[in-house]
Design a protein around this motif. Structure first.
Motif, PDB file in Angstrom:
ATOM      1  N   PHE A  58     149.164 -56.825 -26.083  1.00  0.00           N
ATOM      2  CA  PHE A  58     150.577 -57.035 -25.778  1.00  0.00           C
ATOM      3  C   PHE A  58     151.471 -56.302 -26.777  1.00  0.00           C
ATOM      4  N   LEU A  59     151.182 -56.466 -28.060  1.00  0.00           N
ATOM      5  CA  LEU A  59     152.021 -55.832 -29.079  1.00  0.00           C
ATOM      6  C   LEU A  59     151.950 -54.312 -28.991  1.00  0.00           C
ATOM      7  N   LEU A  60     150.747 -53.774 -28.868  1.00  0.00           N
ATOM      8  CA  LEU A  60     150.615 -52.315 -28.774  1.00  0.00           C
ATOM      9  C   LEU A  60     151.266 -51.769 -27.502  1.00  0.00           C
ATOM     10  N   ASN A  61     151.060 -52.428 -26.378  1.00  0.00           N
ATOM     11  CA  ASN A  61     151.665 -51.943 -25.142  1.00  0.00           C
ATOM     12  C   ASN A  61     153.184 -52.088 -25.166  1.00  0.00           C
ATOM     13  N   SER A  62     153.686 -53.107 -25.832  1.00  0.00           N
ATOM     14  CA  SER A  62     155.141 -53.241 -25.956  1.00  0.00           C
ATOM     15  C   SER A  62     155.711 -52.100 -26.792  1.00  0.00           C
ATOM     16  N   TYR A  63     155.178 -51.912 -27.991  1.00  0.00           N
ATOM     17  CA  TYR A  63     155.719 -50.910 -28.906  1.00  0.00           C
ATOM     18  C   TYR A  63     155.386 -49.478 -28.501  1.00  0.00           C
ATOM     19  N   VAL A  64     154.148 -49.230 -28.103  1.00  0.00           N
ATOM     20  CA  VAL A  64     153.691 -47.858 -27.872  1.00  0.00           C
ATOM     21  C   VAL A  64     153.867 -47.429 -26.415  1.00  0.00           C
ATOM     22  N   THR A  65     153.371 -48.217 -25.481  1.00  0.00           N
ATOM     23  CA  THR A  65     153.391 -47.816 -24.074  1.00  0.00           C
ATOM     24  C   THR A  65     154.789 -47.893 -23.484  1.00  0.00           C
ATOM     25  N   VAL A  66     155.430 -49.056 -23.614  1.00  0.00           N
ATOM     26  CA  VAL A  66     156.733 -49.277 -22.990  1.00  0.00           C
ATOM     27  C   VAL A  66     157.881 -48.967 -23.953  1.00  0.00           C
ATOM     28  N   ARG A  67     157.571 -48.902 -25.237  1.00  0.00           N
ATOM     29  CA  ARG A  67     158.555 -48.575 -26.279  1.00  0.00           C
ATOM     30  C   ARG A  67     159.737 -49.544 -26.288  1.00  0.00           C
ATOM     31  N   THR A  68     159.388 -50.816 -26.365  1.00  0.00           N
ATOM     32  CA  THR A  68     160.401 -51.865 -26.446  1.00  0.00           C
ATOM     33  C   THR A  68     159.934 -52.928 -27.428  1.00  0.00           C
ATOM     34  N   ARG A  69     160.868 -53.744 -27.875  1.00  0.00           N
ATOM     35  CA  ARG A  69     160.512 -54.833 -28.780  1.00  0.00           C
ATOM     36  C   ARG A  69     159.873 -55.953 -27.976  1.00  0.00           C
ATOM     37  N   PRO A  70     158.792 -56.526 -28.464  1.00  0.00           N
ATOM     38  CA  PRO A  70     158.163 -57.639 -27.753  1.00  0.00           C
ATOM     39  C   PRO A  70     159.069 -58.878 -27.768  1.00  0.00           C
ATOM     40  N   THR A  71     158.993 -59.658 -26.703  1.00  0.00           N
ATOM     41  CA  THR A  71     159.738 -60.920 -26.629  1.00  0.00           C
ATOM     42  C   THR A  71     158.766 -62.020 -26.202  1.00  0.00           C
ATOM     43  N   TRP A  72     159.168 -63.252 -26.448  1.00  0.00           N
ATOM     44  CA  TRP A  72     158.329 -64.375 -26.042  1.00  0.00           C
ATOM     45  C   TRP A  72     158.225 -64.459 -24.530  1.00  0.00           C
ATOM     46  N   ARG A  73     159.321 -64.144 -23.830  1.00  0.00           N
ATOM     47  CA  ARG A  73     159.274 -64.171 -22.366  1.00  0.00           C
ATOM     48  C   ARG A  73     158.263 -63.157 -21.835  1.00  0.00           C
ATOM     49  N   ALA A  74     158.280 -61.969 -22.395  1.00  0.00           N
ATOM     50  CA  ALA A  74     157.330 -60.944 -21.966  1.00  0.00           C
ATOM     51  C   ALA A  74     155.899 -61.381 -22.297  1.00  0.00           C
ATOM     52  N   PHE A  75     155.723 -61.989 -23.459  1.00  0.00           N
ATOM     53  CA  PHE A  75     154.398 -62.455 -23.866  1.00  0.00           C
ATOM     54  C   PHE A  75     153.875 -63.526 -22.914  1.00  0.00           C
ATOM     55  N   ALA A  76     154.776 -64.387 -22.437  1.00  0.00           N
ATOM     56  CA  ALA A  76     154.371 -65.435 -21.493  1.00  0.00           C
ATOM     57  C   ALA A  76     153.944 -64.842 -20.153  1.00  0.00           C
ATOM     58  N   ARG A  77     154.548 -63.730 -19.760  1.00  0.00           N
ATOM     59  CA  ARG A  77     154.221 -63.084 -18.476  1.00  0.00           C
ATOM     60  C   ARG A  77     153.019 -62.151 -18.575  1.00  0.00           C
ATOM     61  N   TYR A  78     152.736 -61.674 -19.751  1.00  0.00           N
ATOM     62  CA  TYR A  78     151.722 -60.642 -19.940  1.00  0.00           C
ATOM     63  C   TYR A  78     150.325 -61.011 -19.421  1.00  0.00           C
ATOM     64  N   PRO A  79     149.864 -62.239 -19.588  1.00  0.00           N
ATOM     65  CA  PRO A  79     148.520 -62.575 -19.093  1.00  0.00           C
ATOM     66  C   PRO A  79     148.329 -62.407 -17.587  1.00  0.00           C
ATOM     67  N   LEU A  80     149.412 -62.294 -16.825  1.00  0.00           N
ATOM     68  CA  LEU A  80     149.274 -62.043 -15.390  1.00  0.00           C
ATOM     69  C   LEU A  80     148.521 -60.749 -15.111  1.00  0.00           C
ATOM     70  N   SER A  81     148.746 -59.742 -15.942  1.00  0.00           N
ATOM     71  CA  SER A  81     148.039 -58.478 -15.719  1.00  0.00           C
ATOM     72  C   SER A  81     146.542 -58.652 -15.969  1.00  0.00           C
ATOM     73  N   GLY A  82     146.197 -59.444 -16.969  1.00  0.00           N
ATOM     74  CA  GLY A  82     144.781 -59.710 -17.228  1.00  0.00           C
ATOM     75  C   GLY A  82     144.143 -60.530 -16.124  1.00  0.00           C
ATOM     76  N   ALA A  83     144.896 -61.504 -15.608  1.00  0.00           N
ATOM     77  CA  ALA A  83     144.374 -62.324 -14.511  1.00  0.00           C
ATOM     78  C   ALA A  83     144.149 -61.480 -13.265  1.00  0.00           C
ATOM     79  N   ALA A  84     145.096 -60.611 -12.961  1.00  0.00           N
ATOM     80  CA  ALA A  84     144.940 -59.720 -11.804  1.00  0.00           C
ATOM     81  C   ALA A  84     143.740 -58.794 -12.001  1.00  0.00           C
ATOM     82  N   ASN A  85     143.531 -58.361 -13.227  1.00  0.00           N
ATOM     83  CA  ASN A  85     142.402 -57.492 -13.532  1.00  0.00           C
ATOM     84  C   ASN A  85     141.084 -58.223 -13.290  1.00  0.00           C
TER      85      ASN A  85
END
Length: 155
Positions: A58-85
């Motif tokens: 999450f931290l690497l994809n926030s900073y490097v891939t999407v180039r944005t600051r991580p937030t708690w809201r984004a962190f709460a949503r992030y596991p959806l991508s892993g579940a879909a995977n």
């Protein structure tokens, strides 16, 4: 046409970054798992390794891939991508083995590769929409409300 012109497009750069972070993240998971498995039961080592890898991803994809600051809201949503995977690759794995007669190991790799674009789209959505929701929420606060906002620094 220049040979690497496509790499300059943001979506292509983001996808390649996401894939490389995924590979590094797999190594981190396994290093944590193998290290802890010496002292802990294997399932406990797995859960801790997975948790460490999700946070790192999450931290690497926030900073490097999407180039944005991580937030708690984004962190709460992030596991959806892993579940879909997990669900998507599991379905593809089952179909490849049971219907197509593929080798289980080859099918697992193929399923993982095929589901990666979906995982990327969901991860990017989670990070971007979580950051946007945090910005919207912060902009609706009344004047004089000086609570420290998520993702903001104290100055």
């Amino acid at each position: 046409m220049r040979p690497f012109a496509a790499l300059r497009k943001p979506a292509v750069r983001q996808f390649l970054s996401f894939a490389l972070i995924g590979l590094a993240n797999t190594a981190v998971y396994y290093a944590v798992y193998a290290s802890l498995n010496v002292w802990l039961p294997y399932l406990a080592a797995h859960v801790i390794g997975y948790a460490v890898s999700v946070v790192g991803s999450f931290l690497l994809n926030s900073y490097v891939t999407v180039r944005t600051r991580p937030t708690w809201r984004a962190f709460a949503r992030y596991p959806l991508s892993g579940a879909a995977n997990v669900v998507g690759s599991g379905i593809l794995l089952h179909l490849a083995v049971s219907r197509l007669g593929m080798d289980e190991n080859v099918a697992a790799i193929a399923a993982g590769l095929l589901v990666t674009p979906l995982s990327f789209v969901l991860a990017r959505w989670a990070i971007v929409s979580g950051a946007a929701a945090t910005r919207r929420s912060a902009s609706r606060r009344p004047p004089g409300d000086d609570r420290v906002r998520e993702g903001a620094s104290r100055e």
